[in-house]
Design a protein around this motif. Sequence first.
Motif, PDB file in Angstrom:
ATOM      1  N   ILE A  74      -7.363  -6.775   3.627  1.00  0.00           N
ATOM      2  CA  ILE A  74      -5.975  -6.787   4.092  1.00  0.00           C
ATOM      3  C   ILE A  74      -4.980  -6.595   2.942  1.00  0.00           C
ATOM      4  O   ILE A  74      -3.886  -6.081   3.142  1.00  0.00           O
ATOM      5  CB  ILE A  74      -5.654  -8.070   4.889  1.00  0.00           C
ATOM      6  N   ASN A  75      -5.350  -6.977   1.725  1.00  0.00           N
ATOM      7  CA  ASN A  75      -4.457  -6.837   0.584  1.00  0.00           C
ATOM      8  C   ASN A  75      -4.640  -5.530  -0.178  1.00  0.00           C
ATOM      9  O   ASN A  75      -3.990  -5.329  -1.201  1.00  0.00           O
ATOM     10  CB  ASN A  75      -4.619  -8.031  -0.362  1.00  0.00           C
ATOM     11  N   ASP A  76      -5.505  -4.653   0.309  1.00  0.00           N
ATOM     12  CA  ASP A  76      -5.683  -3.348  -0.323  1.00  0.00           C
ATOM     13  C   ASP A  76      -4.491  -2.444  -0.002  1.00  0.00           C
ATOM     14  O   ASP A  76      -4.029  -2.408   1.151  1.00  0.00           O
ATOM     15  CB  ASP A  76      -6.958  -2.659   0.181  1.00  0.00           C
ATOM     16  N   PRO A  77      -3.999  -1.700  -0.975  1.00  0.00           N
ATOM     17  CA  PRO A  77      -2.900  -0.769  -0.710  1.00  0.00           C
ATOM     18  C   PRO A  77      -3.209   0.214   0.422  1.00  0.00           C
ATOM     19  O   PRO A  77      -2.326   0.536   1.214  1.00  0.00           O
ATOM     20  CB  PRO A  77      -2.709  -0.049  -2.041  1.00  0.00           C
ATOM     21  N   ALA A  80      -2.463  -1.455   3.721  1.00  0.00           N
ATOM     22  CA  ALA A  80      -1.016  -1.553   3.931  1.00  0.00           C
ATOM     23  C   ALA A  80      -0.437  -0.210   4.358  1.00  0.00           C
ATOM     24  O   ALA A  80       0.385  -0.141   5.277  1.00  0.00           O
ATOM     25  CB  ALA A  80      -0.334  -2.050   2.659  1.00  0.00           C
ATOM     26  N   GLU A  81      -0.869   0.853   3.709  1.00  0.00           N
ATOM     27  CA  GLU A  81      -0.387   2.192   4.079  1.00  0.00           C
ATOM     28  C   GLU A  81      -0.794   2.554   5.496  1.00  0.00           C
ATOM     29  O   GLU A  81       0.011   3.085   6.268  1.00  0.00           O
ATOM     30  CB  GLU A  81      -0.915   3.234   3.098  1.00  0.00           C
ATOM     31  N   ALA A  83      -1.497   0.512   7.967  1.00  0.00           N
ATOM     32  CA  ALA A  83      -0.757  -0.333   8.903  1.00  0.00           C
ATOM     33  C   ALA A  83       0.689   0.143   9.050  1.00  0.00           C
ATOM     34  O   ALA A  83       1.221   0.211  10.164  1.00  0.00           O
ATOM     35  CB  ALA A  83      -0.800  -1.791   8.449  1.00  0.00           C
ATOM     36  N   ALA A  84       1.319   0.500   7.952  1.00  0.00           N
ATOM     37  CA  ALA A  84       2.696   0.991   8.012  1.00  0.00           C
ATOM     38  C   ALA A  84       2.763   2.313   8.768  1.00  0.00           C
ATOM     39  O   ALA A  84       3.666   2.526   9.593  1.00  0.00           O
ATOM     40  CB  ALA A  84       3.261   1.156   6.601  1.00  0.00           C
TER      41      ALA A  84
END
Length: 96
Positions: A74-77, A80-81, A83-84
């Motif tokens: 979940i904390n991998d860039p 995050a990309e 999910a965004a």
Amino acid sequence: MANFDPPATVPEKFNDRKAATATGPTSIMIPLKGVSAIDQTGKAFNDPAARQALYDGIRATHGDVELIELDGHINDPAFAEAAATRLLQLLAPSAG
């Protein structure tokens, strides 16, 4: 994020919260390598069996909600990309 033990430990102000009440386009994204900074390899809450049980529960109960599984933490860039990007897709006028 907040963690509680048995239901009796949940603060009263949260007792009526329910899940799965979305009325618009919805996706669930699960990072297969962990959901918390403290569940990574070598950390105090690294428990692959518990993580698997969580994911199996989500798989069994997500209903018609899109389920996206990503091979990352979940904390991998990259998570995050992803999910965004999915959020922006869901917010687009044509998504509904």
